[in-house]
Scaffold this active site. Structure first.
Site, mmCIF file in Angstrom:
data_model
loop_
_atom_site.group_PDB
_atom_site.id
_atom_site.type_symbol
_atom_site.label_atom_id
_atom_site.label_comp_id
_atom_site.label_asym_id
_atom_site.label_seq_id
_atom_site.Cartn_x
_atom_site.Cartn_y
_atom_site.Cartn_z
ATOM 1 N N LYS A 174 -28.203 -10.469 7.086
ATOM 2 C CA LYS A 174 -27.540 -9.657 6.066
ATOM 3 C C LYS A 174 -28.550 -8.817 5.287
ATOM 4 O O LYS A 174 -28.324 -7.629 5.036
ATOM 5 C CB LYS A 174 -26.747 -10.548 5.107
ATOM 6 C CG LYS A 174 -25.519 -11.181 5.732
ATOM 7 C CD LYS A 174 -24.840 -12.127 4.751
ATOM 8 C CE LYS A 174 -23.655 -12.841 5.377
ATOM 9 N NZ LYS A 174 -22.997 -13.760 4.420
ATOM 10 N N GLY A 206 -27.541 -13.662 1.483
ATOM 11 C CA GLY A 206 -27.182 -15.059 1.285
ATOM 12 C C GLY A 206 -26.001 -15.463 2.141
ATOM 13 O O GLY A 206 -25.173 -14.628 2.514
ATOM 14 N N ASP A 207 -25.935 -16.744 2.459
ATOM 15 C CA ASP A 207 -24.795 -17.266 3.201
ATOM 16 C C ASP A 207 -24.653 -18.746 2.880
ATOM 17 O O ASP A 207 -25.640 -19.415 2.538
ATOM 18 C CB ASP A 207 -24.981 -17.080 4.712
ATOM 19 C CG ASP A 207 -23.696 -17.333 5.464
ATOM 20 O OD1 ASP A 207 -22.806 -16.463 5.411
ATOM 21 O OD2 ASP A 207 -23.570 -18.406 6.095
ATOM 22 N N SER A 208 -23.423 -19.263 2.992
ATOM 23 C CA SER A 208 -23.169 -20.657 2.644
ATOM 24 C C SER A 208 -22.254 -21.321 3.658
ATOM 25 O O SER A 208 -21.420 -20.666 4.285
ATOM 26 C CB SER A 208 -22.524 -20.761 1.257
ATOM 27 O OG SER A 208 -23.376 -20.257 0.260
ATOM 28 N N GLY A 239 -28.108 -20.437 2.258
ATOM 29 C CA GLY A 239 -29.308 -19.775 2.768
ATOM 30 C C GLY A 239 -29.648 -18.550 1.941
ATOM 31 O O GLY A 239 -28.755 -17.856 1.442
#
Length: 212
Positions: free
Chosen positions: A59, A79-81, A116
């Site tokens: 991203k 960011g990622d979750s 992340g």
């Protein structure tokens, strides 16, 4: 110093604003399922931590370069979750029946939220360095009733968030304990982000650009 947020997550945006930062939001348009499938085809199944870190990096990298014809000058954050329980990795449920099934599985129990982060130093319009890290927090849910689950799913809130829950809105009363940085559960660990900012040679407080 400007922070560019490669995410359209309202929760991440609100979290940064509350911490004194008004980022420039730049949607990344990453095909997440395709990216994960490609990585797993090459390296085998990804852990939850590896998956969110991969997507956070992709991203951030997707928005490098220019914005509206002008070079991006500052830090780019991706960011990622994902939520993990019983070895299963849960992203956004999207569908009401999926969200309901997940709540039936996780009520009264504890799982782990993985967030992340990938931060690119893009000062002066070029990539100078990058750093990333995954943060985790354990989340314990109340033994909510079927009626509460049905009402929560009907609200629509859990459909577009990792793990089908929030901590900062309607889902907050259904969570009894969080172990770790609470902001990790929102989707962005502020303490982890501060560490990454400093790793890239930038003072955290130089990102403050909102009045208090």
């Amino acid at each position: 110093m400007r922070l560019y947020l490669a995410s359209t997550s309202p929760a991440r945006l609100a979290l940064l604003r509350a911490a004194g930062i008004e980022p420039i939001v730049v949607p990344s348009h990453v095909d997440e399922p395709a990216a994960v499938a490609a990585a797993e085809a090459e390296h085998g199944p990804l852990s939850a931590g590896a998956m969110v870190q991969l997507l956070a990096r992709l991203k951030a990298e997707a928005v490098r370069g220019t914005l509206d014809g002008e070079p991006i000058d500052g830090l780019i954050l991706g960011g990622d979750s994902a939520f993990e329980i019983d070895g299963a990795i849960h992203g956004k449920p999207h569908l009401p029946e999926v969200a309901r099934d997940r709540w039936l599985q996780q009520r009264g129990r504890t799982g782990v939220l993985h967030s992340g982060h990938w931060l690119i130093d893009h000062r002066e319009g070029r990539e100078n360095a990058a750093a990333g890290r995954t943060a985790t927090a354990s989340v314990t849910f109340a033994d909510v009733t079927d009626t509460e689950i049905d009402a929560y799913v009907a609200s629509g809130e859990p459909l577009e968030v990792a793990g089908a829950f929030t901590i900062d809105s309607l889902g907050g009363p259904f969570i009894t304990a969080v172990e770790g940085d609470p902001s990790t559960v929102v989707g962005l660990s502020l303490s982890t982000l501060r560490e990454l900012v400093r790793e890239l040679g930038v003072e955290w407080t130089s990102l403050w650009n909102r009045g208090h």
